[in-house]
Design a protein around this motif. Structure first.
Motif, PDB file in Angstrom:
ATOM      1  N   ARG A 193     -35.711  32.142 -33.916  1.00  0.00           N
ATOM      2  CA  ARG A 193     -34.548  31.245 -33.871  1.00  0.00           C
ATOM      3  C   ARG A 193     -34.695  30.424 -32.606  1.00  0.00           C
ATOM      4  N   LEU A 194     -34.184  29.211 -32.640  1.00  0.00           N
ATOM      5  CA  LEU A 194     -34.415  28.264 -31.555  1.00  0.00           C
ATOM      6  C   LEU A 194     -33.103  27.758 -30.964  1.00  0.00           C
ATOM      7  N   PRO A 195     -32.483  28.537 -30.089  1.00  0.00           N
ATOM      8  CA  PRO A 195     -31.232  28.091 -29.478  1.00  0.00           C
ATOM      9  C   PRO A 195     -31.463  27.081 -28.354  1.00  0.00           C
ATOM     10  N   TYR A 196     -30.483  26.250 -28.151  1.00  0.00           N
ATOM     11  CA  TYR A 196     -30.388  25.340 -27.004  1.00  0.00           C
ATOM     12  C   TYR A 196     -31.692  24.609 -26.705  1.00  0.00           C
ATOM     13  N   ALA A 197     -32.150  24.655 -25.462  1.00  0.00           N
ATOM     14  CA  ALA A 197     -33.319  23.895 -25.023  1.00  0.00           C
ATOM     15  C   ALA A 197     -34.617  24.421 -25.620  1.00  0.00           C
ATOM     16  N   VAL A 198     -34.611  25.650 -26.109  1.00  0.00           N
ATOM     17  CA  VAL A 198     -35.819  26.216 -26.705  1.00  0.00           C
ATOM     18  C   VAL A 198     -36.243  25.374 -27.903  1.00  0.00           C
ATOM     19  N   LYS A 199     -35.268  24.823 -28.617  1.00  0.00           N
ATOM     20  CA  LYS A 199     -35.551  23.996 -29.788  1.00  0.00           C
ATOM     21  C   LYS A 199     -36.474  22.838 -29.429  1.00  0.00           C
ATOM     22  N   SER A 200     -36.126  22.082 -28.409  1.00  0.00           N
ATOM     23  CA  SER A 200     -36.929  20.915 -28.008  1.00  0.00           C
ATOM     24  C   SER A 200     -38.297  21.340 -27.488  1.00  0.00           C
ATOM     25  N   LEU A 201     -38.331  22.422 -26.727  1.00  0.00           N
ATOM     26  CA  LEU A 201     -39.613  22.915 -26.215  1.00  0.00           C
ATOM     27  C   LEU A 201     -40.546  23.304 -27.356  1.00  0.00           C
ATOM     28  N   PHE A 202     -40.001  23.980 -28.365  1.00  0.00           N
ATOM     29  CA  PHE A 202     -40.820  24.407 -29.503  1.00  0.00           C
ATOM     30  C   PHE A 202     -41.279  23.206 -30.316  1.00  0.00           C
ATOM     31  N   GLU A 203     -40.393  22.261 -30.544  1.00  0.00           N
ATOM     32  CA  GLU A 203     -40.778  21.051 -31.284  1.00  0.00           C
ATOM     33  C   GLU A 203     -41.894  20.310 -30.553  1.00  0.00           C
ATOM     34  N   ASP A 204     -41.775  20.190 -29.238  1.00  0.00           N
ATOM     35  CA  ASP A 204     -42.827  19.536 -28.437  1.00  0.00           C
ATOM     36  C   ASP A 204     -44.135  20.323 -28.507  1.00  0.00           C
ATOM     37  N   GLN A 221     -35.577  26.062 -40.628  1.00  0.00           N
ATOM     38  CA  GLN A 221     -34.285  25.574 -41.100  1.00  0.00           C
ATOM     39  C   GLN A 221     -33.868  26.280 -42.389  1.00  0.00           C
ATOM     40  N   ALA A 222     -34.832  26.573 -43.242  1.00  0.00           N
ATOM     41  CA  ALA A 222     -34.520  27.237 -44.512  1.00  0.00           C
ATOM     42  C   ALA A 222     -33.959  28.637 -44.286  1.00  0.00           C
ATOM     43  N   ILE A 223     -34.409  29.329 -43.239  1.00  0.00           N
ATOM     44  CA  ILE A 223     -33.879  30.681 -42.997  1.00  0.00           C
ATOM     45  C   ILE A 223     -32.676  30.667 -42.057  1.00  0.00           C
ATOM     46  N   ARG A 224     -32.374  29.496 -41.513  1.00  0.00           N
ATOM     47  CA  ARG A 224     -31.264  29.382 -40.555  1.00  0.00           C
ATOM     48  C   ARG A 224     -30.155  28.463 -41.058  1.00  0.00           C
ATOM     49  N   GLY A 225     -29.975  28.409 -42.354  1.00  0.00           N
ATOM     50  CA  GLY A 225     -28.864  27.648 -42.928  1.00  0.00           C
ATOM     51  C   GLY A 225     -28.926  26.164 -42.628  1.00  0.00           C
ATOM     52  N   GLY A 226     -30.129  25.595 -42.599  1.00  0.00           N
ATOM     53  CA  GLY A 226     -30.295  24.162 -42.364  1.00  0.00           C
ATOM     54  C   GLY A 226     -30.418  23.792 -40.893  1.00  0.00           C
ATOM     55  N   ARG A 227     -30.292  24.781 -40.020  1.00  0.00           N
ATOM     56  CA  ARG A 227     -30.415  24.525 -38.573  1.00  0.00           C
ATOM     57  C   ARG A 227     -31.658  25.246 -38.057  1.00  0.00           C
ATOM     58  N   LEU A 228     -31.946  25.059 -36.779  1.00  0.00           N
ATOM     59  CA  LEU A 228     -33.059  25.781 -36.163  1.00  0.00           C
ATOM     60  C   LEU A 228     -32.584  27.036 -35.440  1.00  0.00           C
ATOM     61  N   ASN A 229     -31.287  27.243 -35.415  1.00  0.00           N
ATOM     62  CA  ASN A 229     -30.717  28.422 -34.783  1.00  0.00           C
ATOM     63  C   ASN A 229     -29.509  28.880 -35.589  1.00  0.00           C
ATOM     64  N   ASP A 230     -29.335  30.165 -35.627  1.00  0.00           N
ATOM     65  CA  ASP A 230     -28.146  30.753 -36.236  1.00  0.00           C
ATOM     66  C   ASP A 230     -27.570  31.711 -35.210  1.00  0.00           C
ATOM     67  N   PRO A 231     -26.462  31.360 -34.554  1.00  0.00           N
ATOM     68  CA  PRO A 231     -25.915  32.216 -33.509  1.00  0.00           C
ATOM     69  C   PRO A 231     -25.016  33.340 -34.028  1.00  0.00           C
ATOM     70  N   ASN A 232     -24.811  33.410 -35.329  1.00  0.00           N
ATOM     71  CA  ASN A 232     -23.870  34.384 -35.892  1.00  0.00           C
ATOM     72  C   ASN A 232     -24.413  35.808 -35.820  1.00  0.00           C
ATOM     73  N   PHE A 233     -23.554  36.717 -35.410  1.00  0.00           N
ATOM     74  CA  PHE A 233     -23.945  38.107 -35.170  1.00  0.00           C
ATOM     75  C   PHE A 233     -24.610  38.761 -36.372  1.00  0.00           C
ATOM     76  N   GLY A 234     -24.069  38.633 -37.529  1.00  0.00           N
ATOM     77  CA  GLY A 234     -24.592  39.336 -38.697  1.00  0.00           C
ATOM     78  C   GLY A 234     -25.899  38.809 -39.238  1.00  0.00           C
ATOM     79  N   SER A 235     -26.247  37.560 -38.932  1.00  0.00           N
ATOM     80  CA  SER A 235     -27.430  36.962 -39.552  1.00  0.00           C
ATOM     81  C   SER A 235     -28.487  36.468 -38.569  1.00  0.00           C
ATOM     82  N   ARG A 236     -28.163  36.375 -37.302  1.00  0.00           N
ATOM     83  CA  ARG A 236     -29.116  35.752 -36.368  1.00  0.00           C
ATOM     84  C   ARG A 236     -30.421  36.526 -36.218  1.00  0.00           C
ATOM     85  N   MET A 237     -30.413  37.826 -36.427  1.00  0.00           N
ATOM     86  CA  MET A 237     -31.626  38.612 -36.279  1.00  0.00           C
ATOM     87  C   MET A 237     -32.414  38.757 -37.582  1.00  0.00           C
ATOM     88  N   LYS A 238     -31.838  38.256 -38.697  1.00  0.00           N
ATOM     89  CA  LYS A 238     -32.490  38.401 -39.995  1.00  0.00           C
ATOM     90  C   LYS A 238     -32.756  37.080 -40.691  1.00  0.00           C
TER      91      LYS A 238
END
Length: 179
Positions: free
Chosen positions: A88-99, A117-134
């Motif tokens: 998962r790619l929260p915050y600034a990690v997203k830009s670093l990974f894309e670069d 994005q397909a495993i993160r509901g269309g985003r690059l990060n899912d901060p929700n407790f129940g799904s962020r690790m899966k």
């Protein structure tokens, strides 16, 4: 750790993202190479410390296909249990990974980002407790299924060992109250 392990009070997960030393050198340049991580599992187990592998982060479209070989290599090194966490790619990690993808794997960048994005509901990060690790969706299910099958074939448990706090003693004296 060995002393704690004798009392069922310690276990270690060693994370392995890839077994490819070249990819590891580009992706995680200042970390231990896969062979050294496998050696750590071996040495921990020889010292009596239960250890296992944490296949993490699993990068959909890049390292997910390595799950069976990572689990098998870890079991050969003595791993007793396993876990897995998709990237998962929260915050600034997203830009670093894309670069990083643009620099090192430009031909695979779009596929990898779309899989995340397909495993993160269309985003690059899912901060929700129940799904962020899966993660969720078909690719997350495929990754989880591949991991489950790899563990089953290797004869390894997916959960960490049961640890005990029976031998811990509360310090003497007055315990301060939190509230």
């Amino acid at each position: 750790l060995a002393e704690l392990a004798r009392h069922d009070a310690a276990a270690v997960f060693v994370s392995i993202t890839t077994l490819d030393p070249d990819l590891c050198g580009v992706m995680e340049p200042r970390t231990s190479r896969p062979s050294k991580r496998l050696e750590a599992i071996r040495r921990l187990n020889e010292a009596g410390v239960p250890s296992g592998v944490l296949v993490a982060p699993v990068i959909p479209g890049l390292t997910d296909e390595e799950i069976p070989s990572i689990v098998a290599a870890a079991v050969d090194a003595g791993a007793r249990f396993a876990g897995m966490i998709p990237l998962r790619l929260p915050y600034a990690v997203k830009s670093l990974f894309e670069d990083w993808l643009e620099t090192h794997l430009p031909e695979r960048k779009t596929k990898i980002l779309h899989r995340i994005q397909a495993i993160r509901g269309g985003r690059l990060n899912d901060p929700n407790f129940g799904s962020r690790m899966k993660g969720g969706g078909i690719f997350a299910e495929q990754i989880a299924g591949l991991f489950d099958l790899a563990c089953k074939k290797a004869g390894i448990a997916e959960a960490s060992p049961q640890l005990s706090t029976d031998h811990f003693k509360r310090p003497a004296g007055l315990q301060m109250k939190l509230f």
